[in-house]
Write a protein that holds these residues in place. Structure first.
Motif, short mmCIF file in Angstrom:
data_model
loop_
_atom_site.label_atom_id
_atom_site.label_comp_id
_atom_site.label_asym_id
_atom_site.label_seq_id
_atom_site.Cartn_x
_atom_site.Cartn_y
_atom_site.Cartn_z
N VAL A 27 0.88 -1.17 0.00
CA VAL A 27 0.00 0.00 0.00
C VAL A 27 0.91 1.22 0.00
O VAL A 27 1.54 1.53 1.03
N GLY A 28 1.02 1.91 -1.13
CA GLY A 28 2.04 2.95 -1.26
C GLY A 28 3.41 2.31 -1.14
O GLY A 28 3.71 1.31 -1.81
N GLU A 29 4.24 2.85 -0.26
CA GLU A 29 5.56 2.25 -0.02
C GLU A 29 5.54 1.27 1.15
O GLU A 29 6.58 0.73 1.52
N GLN A 30 4.38 1.03 1.73
CA GLN A 30 4.29 0.23 2.94
C GLN A 30 4.05 -1.23 2.61
O GLN A 30 3.15 -1.59 1.85
N GLN A 84 3.17 -3.76 10.20
CA GLN A 84 4.10 -3.12 9.25
C GLN A 84 5.41 -3.89 9.26
O GLN A 84 6.02 -4.10 10.30
N ARG A 85 5.84 -4.33 8.05
CA ARG A 85 7.11 -5.06 7.92
C ARG A 85 8.18 -4.07 7.48
O ARG A 85 8.04 -3.38 6.46
N LEU A 86 9.28 -3.99 8.24
CA LEU A 86 10.32 -3.00 8.00
C LEU A 86 11.39 -3.51 7.05
O LEU A 86 11.62 -4.72 6.93
N ALA A 87 12.02 -2.58 6.34
CA ALA A 87 13.13 -2.92 5.45
C ALA A 87 14.25 -3.56 6.27
O ALA A 87 14.60 -3.06 7.35
N ASP A 108 3.68 10.51 5.86
CA ASP A 108 4.91 10.85 5.14
C ASP A 108 5.12 10.02 3.87
O ASP A 108 6.13 10.18 3.20
N ASP A 109 4.18 9.14 3.57
CA ASP A 109 4.30 8.29 2.38
C ASP A 109 3.69 9.04 1.18
O ASP A 109 2.47 9.20 1.09
N ARG A 110 4.53 9.47 0.27
CA ARG A 110 4.05 10.27 -0.86
C ARG A 110 3.34 9.44 -1.92
O ARG A 110 2.75 9.99 -2.85
N PHE A 111 3.39 8.11 -1.83
CA PHE A 111 2.75 7.25 -2.82
C PHE A 111 1.42 6.68 -2.33
O PHE A 111 0.77 5.92 -3.04
#
Length: 315
Positions: free
Chosen positions: A187-190, A225-228, A256-259
């Motif tokens: 979802v976006g960058e998430q 949320q899975r982190l990098a 803060d997620d622009r996508f």
């Protein structure tokens, strides 16, 4: 004796059927006729029979004489009863033949600005995408496995399968889609994961002491949320079976997620069962889920493979 009486005397059984030439009467096959010449009412003509030449110049045309002419030639397979042919008319072709041409699926890389990049034609039965090996490689993409995914073309249909890659293959959803426990979503960058196992009941330890903690939530499932690089980030619990995701005003917000869109996606518990439905709520960049096993693709599908966003064309 006149020529007429001579003719009747020498050929009492002659008939004037058979071959006809010009306007002169020609006897049957045992006679030969000289070329006729019309001079007024009489016909100048000489003919021979059995080697004897006869002068028929005295034979005048009868008053009811009607010249006989040769019949028209007959051509095999000719339709003489039809009207004269007009201009040729082009035949209408059935365009279904065009639709039956072999279909070559294509993968189009979508650039960062949303425009089309390189196009890859999947000519063979199978096509492998990877970072190092395969028919199509993206050597600079660190999120691609060396051999990441395989595309298979079968009688105009296209399938994709993850080859056990680290980061998987994600397909953009087009309608509300059932998701199971452990399903990963983009979802976006998430990168988010559904946790739908419920909460364990509290129980005392071997000494009969209960663990002290926060009150138990009433939600039926959670989104993690899975982190990098691995590990978990934020965790959100569904309120009354519904969990919304977006930039602001949702259960789980990522300002803060622009996508990500303002209201991007929603999860709903489906009735009394344990199932959960994922719906894209009109986002600009779409909602993706990680596929399991072989997945059939259709024209217009979008895929994330590593960092590569691909559009499927089968037409």
């Amino acid at each position: 004796m006149s020529a007429a009486s001579a003719l009747s005397a020498t050929s009492p059984q002659s008939s004037y059927g058979g071959h006809r030439s010009g306007t002169a009467y020609a006897p049957n096959s045992s006679m030969t006729v000289a070329a006729p010449s019309m001079t007024g009412p009489a016909i100048e003509n000489r003919f021979s029979r059995n080697g004897q030449v006869f002068d028929a110049s005295a034979i005048a045309e009868p008053d009811d004489y009607i010249p006989e002419v040769d019949p028209p030639p007959i051509y095999p397979h000719a339709d003489l009863s039809s009207e004269p042919a007009g201009p040729a008319v082009a035949k209408t072709l059935f365009f279904g033949a065009l639709q039956q041409q072999p279909v070559v699926p294509r993968l189009v890389v979508i650039k960062g600005e949303g425009g089309d990049g390189a196009t890859y034609h999947l000519q063979g039965t199978t096509t492998v995408i990877g970072r190092i090996t395969g028919d199509i490689t993206f050597s600079e993409d660190p999120f691609l496995s060396p051999e990441h995914a395989r595309f298979t073309s079968q009688t105009g249909r296209l399938f994709v399968q993850d080859l056990g890659s680290e980061n998987g293959v994600f397909l953009r959803i087009k309608k509300p889609t059932a998701v199971d426990d452990g399903t990963r979503m983009l979802v976006g960058e998430q990168l988010l994961e559904l946790r739908n196992t419920g909460f364990a009941d509290g129980f005392p330890n071997h000494e009969g002491t209960y663990y002290y903690g926060s009150p138990r939530p009433t939600g039926r499932y959670q989104v993690v949320q899975r982190l990098a690089g691995g590990g978990e980030g934020r965790v959100a619990t569904a309120d009354n079976g519904v969990l919304s995701i977006g930039r602001e005003g949702n259960t789980l917000n990522f300002p803060d997620d622009r996508f990500i869109s303002g209201h991007h996606a929603r999860l709903d518990a489906s009735g009394d069962s344990d199932g959960v439905m994922l719906t894209d709520t009109g986002s600009r960049n779409g909602t993706f889920i990680r596929i399991e096993g072989a997945q059939e693709l259709v024209h217009g599908d979008y895929l994330f493979v590593g960092q590569q966003l691909l559009r499927v064309e089968i037409a």
